[in-house]
Design a protein around this motif. Structure first.
Motif, PDB file in Angstrom:
ATOM      1  N   ALA A 122      -1.811   0.256  -8.324  1.00 31.14           N
ATOM      2  CA  ALA A 122      -2.720   0.182  -7.169  1.00 31.14           C
ATOM      3  C   ALA A 122      -2.065  -0.656  -6.073  1.00 31.14           C
ATOM      4  O   ALA A 122      -2.535  -1.738  -5.730  1.00 31.14           O
ATOM      5  N   LEU A 124      -1.846  -0.085  -2.821  1.00 29.90           N
ATOM      6  CA  LEU A 124      -2.356   0.028  -1.449  1.00 29.90           C
ATOM      7  C   LEU A 124      -3.843  -0.304  -1.346  1.00 29.90           C
ATOM      8  O   LEU A 124      -4.593   0.363  -0.635  1.00 29.90           O
ATOM      9  N   THR A 125      -4.275  -1.320  -2.037  1.00 32.33           N
ATOM     10  CA  THR A 125      -5.695  -1.647  -2.003  1.00 32.33           C
ATOM     11  C   THR A 125      -6.106  -2.216  -0.657  1.00 32.33           C
ATOM     12  O   THR A 125      -7.282  -2.244  -0.314  1.00 32.33           O
ATOM     13  N   ASP A 127      -4.864  -3.089   3.710  1.00 33.26           N
ATOM     14  CA  ASP A 127      -4.284  -2.442   4.882  1.00 33.26           C
ATOM     15  C   ASP A 127      -2.790  -2.141   4.695  1.00 33.26           C
ATOM     16  O   ASP A 127      -2.054  -2.936   4.116  1.00 33.26           O
ATOM     17  N   PHE A 128      -2.374  -0.994   5.223  1.00 32.96           N
ATOM     18  CA  PHE A 128      -0.973  -0.593   5.035  1.00 32.96           C
ATOM     19  C   PHE A 128      -0.490   0.307   6.165  1.00 32.96           C
ATOM     20  O   PHE A 128      -1.291   0.844   6.935  1.00 32.96           O
ATOM     21  N   ARG A 238      -7.687  -6.776  -3.698  1.00 33.62           N
ATOM     22  CA  ARG A 238      -8.481  -6.219  -2.619  1.00 33.62           C
ATOM     23  C   ARG A 238      -8.627  -7.113  -1.412  1.00 33.62           C
ATOM     24  O   ARG A 238      -8.680  -6.656  -0.293  1.00 33.62           O
TER      25      ARG A 238
ATOM     26  N   ASP B  82      -9.978   7.588  -2.118  1.00 34.92           N
ATOM     27  CA  ASP B  82      -8.945   7.394  -3.132  1.00 34.92           C
ATOM     28  C   ASP B  82      -9.379   6.276  -4.084  1.00 34.92           C
ATOM     29  O   ASP B  82     -10.177   5.417  -3.726  1.00 34.92           O
ATOM     30  N   GLY B  84      -7.247   4.122  -5.293  1.00 31.64           N
ATOM     31  CA  GLY B  84      -6.405   2.968  -5.018  1.00 31.64           C
ATOM     32  C   GLY B  84      -6.666   2.393  -3.636  1.00 31.64           C
ATOM     33  O   GLY B  84      -6.965   1.208  -3.490  1.00 31.64           O
ATOM     34  N   ILE B  85      -6.577   3.218  -2.606  1.00 25.97           N
ATOM     35  CA  ILE B  85      -6.733   2.755  -1.229  1.00 25.97           C
ATOM     36  C   ILE B  85      -8.154   2.229  -1.009  1.00 25.97           C
ATOM     37  O   ILE B  85      -9.107   2.995  -0.979  1.00 25.97           O
ATOM     38  N   TYR B  86      -8.271   0.921  -0.853  1.00 22.36           N
ATOM     39  CA  TYR B  86      -9.571   0.233  -0.762  1.00 22.36           C
ATOM     40  C   TYR B  86     -10.490   0.579  -1.951  1.00 22.36           C
ATOM     41  O   TYR B  86     -11.705   0.462  -1.845  1.00 22.36           O
ATOM     42  N   GLY B  87      -9.897   1.005  -3.066  1.00 26.19           N
ATOM     43  CA  GLY B  87     -10.703   1.402  -4.218  1.00 26.19           C
ATOM     44  C   GLY B  87     -10.707   0.352  -5.320  1.00 26.19           C
ATOM     45  O   GLY B  87     -10.283  -0.791  -5.118  1.00 26.19           O
ATOM     46  N   MET B  88     -11.168   0.762  -6.497  1.00 31.13           N
ATOM     47  CA  MET B  88     -11.409  -0.179  -7.579  1.00 31.13           C
ATOM     48  C   MET B  88     -10.236  -0.338  -8.549  1.00 31.13           C
ATOM     49  O   MET B  88     -10.282  -1.192  -9.439  1.00 31.13           O
ATOM     50  N   ALA B  89      -9.183   0.470  -8.414  1.00 31.62           N
ATOM     51  CA  ALA B  89      -8.105   0.433  -9.411  1.00 31.62           C
ATOM     52  C   ALA B  89      -7.505  -0.972  -9.550  1.00 31.62           C
ATOM     53  O   ALA B  89      -7.290  -1.457 -10.666  1.00 31.62           O
ATOM     54  N   SER B 132      -8.716  -1.857   7.711  1.00 33.98           N
ATOM     55  CA  SER B 132     -10.164  -1.968   7.540  1.00 33.98           C
ATOM     56  C   SER B 132     -10.693  -3.058   8.456  1.00 33.98           C
ATOM     57  O   SER B 132     -10.110  -4.138   8.555  1.00 33.98           O
TER      58      SER B 132
END
Lengths: 248, 248
Positions: A122, A124-125, A127-128, A238, B82, B84-89, B132
């Motif tokens: 994971a 890219l949780t 900003d990227f 996150r 997704d 991963g992207i701003y997600g819970m992974a 974000s």
């Protein structure tokens, strides 16, 4: 209404296609694409007509798709990854201009930031930035500036097209710029051949990434200041305020 | 091996899920998620057990998923967009730590940069940043810095979480920063409720975006220096060197 769907097929395997992309390929008359991508879908949609052009012939490929749609056939033009992100949708709009037909439907697909990120954990949780190292259509100075700004802003960074035959040194040059801002031990990952034969994730530091073995089917992930390896995966937490959140 | 899949379901409708995500939801015993997302899939996978927690209770939700998987059930934890992207992974990896079980499988999904971009046309054909505007877990100064760097680097910009009840002014504040670097007439787009009831794309200038009506289901796209409206769509051309390319 004449119709042209531009379809992101994701990394390449059927599993990672969307229900909608699969439906568009089943329902069309003609599938148009770069030879290598058409080969990925040919077997499953074997009753279709296929039109292909080799790499780099994007304008020709899009004109072929528009022309076929104008002729009355329902066309699906396929792109690897997403149909928009570094895909063909924009060029189709440009070439169609202000004409009303054919109708263009953009069908999104998993871009490598999503599919490669999942392969590595994971990363890219938060900003990227997504930056292509291909300087075929972009001046290298512009790419350098973007790398520097992304590093300065502590963005996670995803590098598309990290290497090709004509550009063997672009990844090393990019790392040298990033290393002006970021530490050598910054966690990085490389997703190889996502969704295809040879799929593999690899982890290393930014210092080691400089000399990593990447090819045109690799996607590179560079962590932000919070990224670390946890349980064998590359993980970017996150938030920057975990301790202030009531349930964290 | 105990197994936990963290599944990106895309914007919300079945069509935009991947074949792999659909399969994971069909094959699991228990679906865990935020109440609003679980409601999006409940009907289609009606034979499953469902476990939900309200918004913001992310740690509790992840602990619940891990605990259920450790108990021997196959768990699918769903995320919108997704995984991963701003997600819970990432949070699942953090909470599992160095334990070997449950195995975590990250199943990617269409993030709003892909699905919202497709709704608006092709705004992200070239390098871009995803930022974000939620300052719940990130200091606002950090967000400001990223906006400024992205604008300075001429990256396309996608804004997630442009507004929520507690943060009614974040989009206006973000636009004020961007307007220090970018012209008022820079083409922008807003994707509303992608893949759900009320789905709509809207186009405006950066100057007008400042006062746009956005909510927590909106995703905002800000073009780069090359972005323009073509045939009613927001389009960022692919390269900066079109004229030098043999077939362009």
């Amino acid at each position: 209404m004449r119709k042209l769907a531009v379809v992101g097929i994701g990394p390449g395997n059927y599993e990672n296609m969307t229900i909608r992309a699969d439906r568009a390929l089943r329902e069309c008359d003609v599938i148009v694409g770069y030879t290598v991508y058409v080969d990925l879908v040919k077997e499953r949609y074997a009753d279709k007509e296929f039109l292909t052009t080799p790499m780099l012939r994007e304008v020709e490929r899009c004109e072929m798709a528009l022309e076929t749609a104008r002729g009355g056939k329902t066309v699906a033009m396929i792109c690897s990854g997403d149909s928009g992100i570094y895909g063909m949708a924009a060029l189709l709009y440009e070439l169609r201009g202000e004409a009303a037909e054919p109708e263009i439907e953009v069908i999104p697909g998993l871009t490598a930031a999503c599919s490669g990120g999942a392969l590595l954990g994971a990363p890219l949780t938060h900003d990227f930035a997504v930056i292509s190292l291909s300087n075929r259509l972009t001046p290298w100075e512009k790419i350098e500036k973007r790398l520097a700004c992304a590093a300065e802003a502590d963005l996670g960074i995803v590098l598309y097209n990290p290497r090709s035959k004509g550009r063997p040194d672009n990844l090393r040059m990019a790392c040298d710029i990033l290393l002006r801002y970021l530490p050598e031990d910054r966690p990085c990952g490389v997703a190889h051949s996502i969704g295809r034969e040879g799929e593999a994730g690899e982890y290393m530091t930014l210092g080691a990434l400089r000399d990593a073995d990447v090819d045109m089917f690799s996607t590179v992930f560079i962590g932000n200041a919070m990224t670390k390896m946890i349980g064998g995966a590359m993980v970017t937490p996150r938030g920057y305020r975990r301790k202030e959140v009531p349930d964290a």
